[in-house]
Design an enzyme around this catalytic site. Structure first.
Site, PDB file in Angstrom:
ATOM      1  N   ASN A   1       0.869  -1.172   0.000  1.00  0.00           N
ATOM      2  CA  ASN A   1       0.000   0.000   0.000  1.00  0.00           C
ATOM      3  C   ASN A   1       0.913   1.232   0.000  1.00  0.00           C
ATOM      4  O   ASN A   1       1.493   1.573   1.023  1.00  0.00           O
ATOM      5  CB  ASN A   1      -0.893  -0.027   1.251  1.00  0.00           C
ATOM      6  CG  ASN A   1      -1.714   1.239   1.388  1.00  0.00           C
ATOM      7  OD1 ASN A   1      -1.776   2.057   0.481  1.00  0.00           O
ATOM      8  ND2 ASN A   1      -2.362   1.401   2.536  1.00  0.00           N
ATOM      9  N   TRP A   2       1.030   1.846  -1.169  1.00  0.00           N
ATOM     10  CA  TRP A   2       1.956   2.980  -1.283  1.00  0.00           C
ATOM     11  C   TRP A   2       1.378   4.274  -0.715  1.00  0.00           C
ATOM     12  O   TRP A   2       2.061   5.288  -0.639  1.00  0.00           O
ATOM     13  CB  TRP A   2       2.329   3.189  -2.753  1.00  0.00           C
ATOM     14  CG  TRP A   2       3.369   2.217  -3.256  1.00  0.00           C
ATOM     15  CD1 TRP A   2       4.022   1.252  -2.526  1.00  0.00           C
ATOM     16  CD2 TRP A   2       3.883   2.126  -4.594  1.00  0.00           C
ATOM     17  NE1 TRP A   2       4.898   0.565  -3.322  1.00  0.00           N
ATOM     18  CE2 TRP A   2       4.838   1.082  -4.604  1.00  0.00           C
ATOM     19  CE3 TRP A   2       3.628   2.810  -5.778  1.00  0.00           C
ATOM     20  CZ2 TRP A   2       5.543   0.724  -5.757  1.00  0.00           C
ATOM     21  CZ3 TRP A   2       4.324   2.435  -6.932  1.00  0.00           C
ATOM     22  CH2 TRP A   2       5.274   1.415  -6.914  1.00  0.00           C
ATOM     23  N   LYS A   3       0.106   4.260  -0.361  1.00  0.00           N
ATOM     24  CA  LYS A   3      -0.552   5.464   0.184  1.00  0.00           C
ATOM     25  C   LYS A   3      -0.321   6.648  -0.754  1.00  0.00           C
ATOM     26  O   LYS A   3      -0.202   6.462  -1.957  1.00  0.00           O
ATOM     27  CB  LYS A   3      -0.081   5.716   1.615  1.00  0.00           C
ATOM     28  CG  LYS A   3      -0.229   4.464   2.481  1.00  0.00           C
ATOM     29  CD  LYS A   3      -0.070   4.689   3.941  1.00  0.00           C
ATOM     30  CE  LYS A   3      -0.263   3.344   4.661  1.00  0.00           C
ATOM     31  NZ  LYS A   3      -0.193   3.449   6.104  1.00  0.00           N
TER      32      LYS A   3
ATOM     33  N   GLY B   1       2.255   2.113  10.813  1.00  0.00           N
ATOM     34  CA  GLY B   1       3.237   3.191  10.702  1.00  0.00           C
ATOM     35  C   GLY B   1       3.944   3.533  11.999  1.00  0.00           C
ATOM     36  O   GLY B   1       4.614   4.561  12.098  1.00  0.00           O
TER      37      GLY B   1
ATOM     38  N   HIS C   1      -9.622   1.075   4.846  1.00  0.00           N
ATOM     39  CA  HIS C   1      -8.337   1.240   5.528  1.00  0.00           C
ATOM     40  C   HIS C   1      -8.521   2.185   6.710  1.00  0.00           C
ATOM     41  O   HIS C   1      -9.334   3.112   6.651  1.00  0.00           O
ATOM     42  CB  HIS C   1      -7.294   1.812   4.549  1.00  0.00           C
ATOM     43  CG  HIS C   1      -5.917   1.829   5.138  1.00  0.00           C
ATOM     44  ND1 HIS C   1      -5.496   2.832   5.964  1.00  0.00           N
ATOM     45  CD2 HIS C   1      -4.887   0.956   5.042  1.00  0.00           C
ATOM     46  CE1 HIS C   1      -4.253   2.569   6.352  1.00  0.00           C
ATOM     47  NE2 HIS C   1      -3.859   1.437   5.794  1.00  0.00           N
TER      48      HIS C   1
ATOM     49  N   SER D   1       3.152  -2.322  10.365  1.00  0.00           N
ATOM     50  CA  SER D   1       4.589  -2.393  10.648  1.00  0.00           C
ATOM     51  C   SER D   1       5.238  -3.721  10.256  1.00  0.00           C
ATOM     52  O   SER D   1       6.160  -4.201  10.926  1.00  0.00           O
ATOM     53  CB  SER D   1       4.868  -2.070  12.126  1.00  0.00           C
ATOM     54  OG  SER D   1       4.494  -0.738  12.410  1.00  0.00           O
TER      55      SER D   1
ATOM     56  N   GLY E   1       2.773  -1.125   4.276  1.00  0.00           N
ATOM     57  CA  GLY E   1       2.823   0.291   3.931  1.00  0.00           C
ATOM     58  C   GLY E   1       4.261   0.758   3.762  1.00  0.00           C
ATOM     59  O   GLY E   1       4.879   0.574   2.703  1.00  0.00           O
ATOM     60  N   GLY E   2       4.813   1.340   4.815  1.00  0.00           N
ATOM     61  CA  GLY E   2       6.141   1.968   4.766  1.00  0.00           C
ATOM     62  C   GLY E   2       7.215   1.112   4.110  1.00  0.00           C
ATOM     63  O   GLY E   2       7.964   1.587   3.244  1.00  0.00           O
TER      64      GLY E   2
ATOM     65  N   GLU F   1      -5.618  -5.103  10.510  1.00  0.00           N
ATOM     66  CA  GLU F   1      -4.591  -4.080  10.737  1.00  0.00           C
ATOM     67  C   GLU F   1      -4.910  -3.312  12.019  1.00  0.00           C
ATOM     68  O   GLU F   1      -5.718  -2.377  11.991  1.00  0.00           O
ATOM     69  CB  GLU F   1      -4.569  -3.089   9.569  1.00  0.00           C
ATOM     70  CG  GLU F   1      -4.225  -3.706   8.239  1.00  0.00           C
ATOM     71  CD  GLU F   1      -3.620  -2.674   7.301  1.00  0.00           C
ATOM     72  OE1 GLU F   1      -2.476  -2.871   6.889  1.00  0.00           O
ATOM     73  OE2 GLU F   1      -4.284  -1.663   7.001  1.00  0.00           O
TER      74      GLU F   1
ATOM     75  N   GLU G   1      -6.922   4.595   7.755  1.00  0.00           N
ATOM     76  CA  GLU G   1      -6.760   6.030   7.446  1.00  0.00           C
ATOM     77  C   GLU G   1      -8.024   6.592   6.802  1.00  0.00           C
ATOM     78  O   GLU G   1      -8.381   7.751   7.024  1.00  0.00           O
ATOM     79  CB  GLU G   1      -5.518   6.232   6.568  1.00  0.00           C
ATOM     80  CG  GLU G   1      -4.238   6.117   7.399  1.00  0.00           C
ATOM     81  CD  GLU G   1      -3.042   5.569   6.648  1.00  0.00           C
ATOM     82  OE1 GLU G   1      -3.003   5.625   5.411  1.00  0.00           O
ATOM     83  OE2 GLU G   1      -2.124   5.059   7.330  1.00  0.00           O
TER      84      GLU G   1
END
Ligand code: PGA
Length: 248
Positions: A8-10, A171, A95, A210, A231-232, A165, A97
């Site tokens: 997930n590159w956001k 994150g 998600h 994470s 993600g990150g 999640e 976010e």
């Protein structure tokens, strides 16, 4: 069940696939493995280009969100059909976010999941408890509620993936213990079975929050963990490829 390793590159816009396409192609080639399926969810603007780079389907591409309607006067929105037309096979819905920053609730997540299915996309439906909810001992209750409200009753293993999640793990570098992940995934499996019968037994349940090279192998080995949403650590393709290599 072949695990799904999803990036997930956001809203990150200048990853290496644009600046160094040759190296990116090589990483895509190396990432291919018979042991797992791979997916990248870039910002929707990049989806069509990325789908071409990832051809021929070595890595699937997906959206990070979609609108619940097919078309209409919804300024700034993108429909599931449009994602499909751009080359997507998947879309992430619900998600945390989207839930916390954009006020999306389970009803909307359900509507988006149904729209995704209607467009021929696999919906990755995200669920997760907050830190306060976990500390209050309410994590399972929260997940039970989210699954029953956000997963369509006609969902099938072929068009739906659940991503667990925990909000407090996204994150932050924090993850639940492997026992806590195992217990929650077993709980989700039970809920899916009860709700969807055999389809629920065959549905992938991803863990997200994470995940990185250092913990991926151990997390992916946990029972009922059928992949990861990253993600990150997915922004750097070397690190994504290293996580991919940990699937055996
Ligand atoms: P993270 O994000 O891997 O950076 O924790 C996961 C996600 O938001 O899906």
């Amino acid at each position: 069940m072949r695990p799904l390793i999803a990036a997930n590159w956001k809203m990150h816009g200048a990853p290496s696939w644009r600046s160094k396409p040759k190296q990116f192609r090589e990483l895509v080639r190396r990432t291919r493995s018979p042991h797992a399926e791979f997916l990248i969810c870039p910002p929707s603007l990049f989806l069509a280009d990325l789908a071409k780079v990832c051809q021929p389907r070595q890595i699937a591409v997906g959206g990070q969100n979609c609108h619940q309607e097919i078309a209409g006067a919804y300024t700034g929105e993108v429909s599931a059909e449009m994602l499909k037309a751009a080359g997507a096979d998947y879309v992430i819905v619900g998600h945390s976010e989207r839930r916390t920053l954009f006020g999306e609730g389970d009803d909307l997540v359900l509507a988006k999941s149904i729209a995704a299915h209607a467009a021929g996309l696999t919906a990755i439906i995200c669920v997760g408890e907050s830190r306060v909810q976990r500390e209050a001992g309410d994590a399972e209750t929260v997940i039970t509620q989210q699954i029953s409200a956000a997963v369509p009753s006609e969902a099938r293993a072929a068009n739906t993936v659940i991503a667990y999640e925990p909000v407090w793990a996204i994150g932050t570098g924090l993850t639940p213990s492997n026992d806590d992940i195992e217990n929650m995934h077993a709980h989700i499996r039970k809920l899916l079975h009860k709700r969807l019968g055999d389809e629920g037994l065959n549905m992938r349940i991803l863990y997200g929050g994470s995940v990185k090279q250092a913990n991926a192998k151990a997390i992916l080995a946990i029972e009922n963990v059928n992949g990861a949403l990253i993600g990150g650590a997915s922004l750097d393709m070397q690190s994504f490829a290293a996580i991919a290599a940990s699937v055996t």
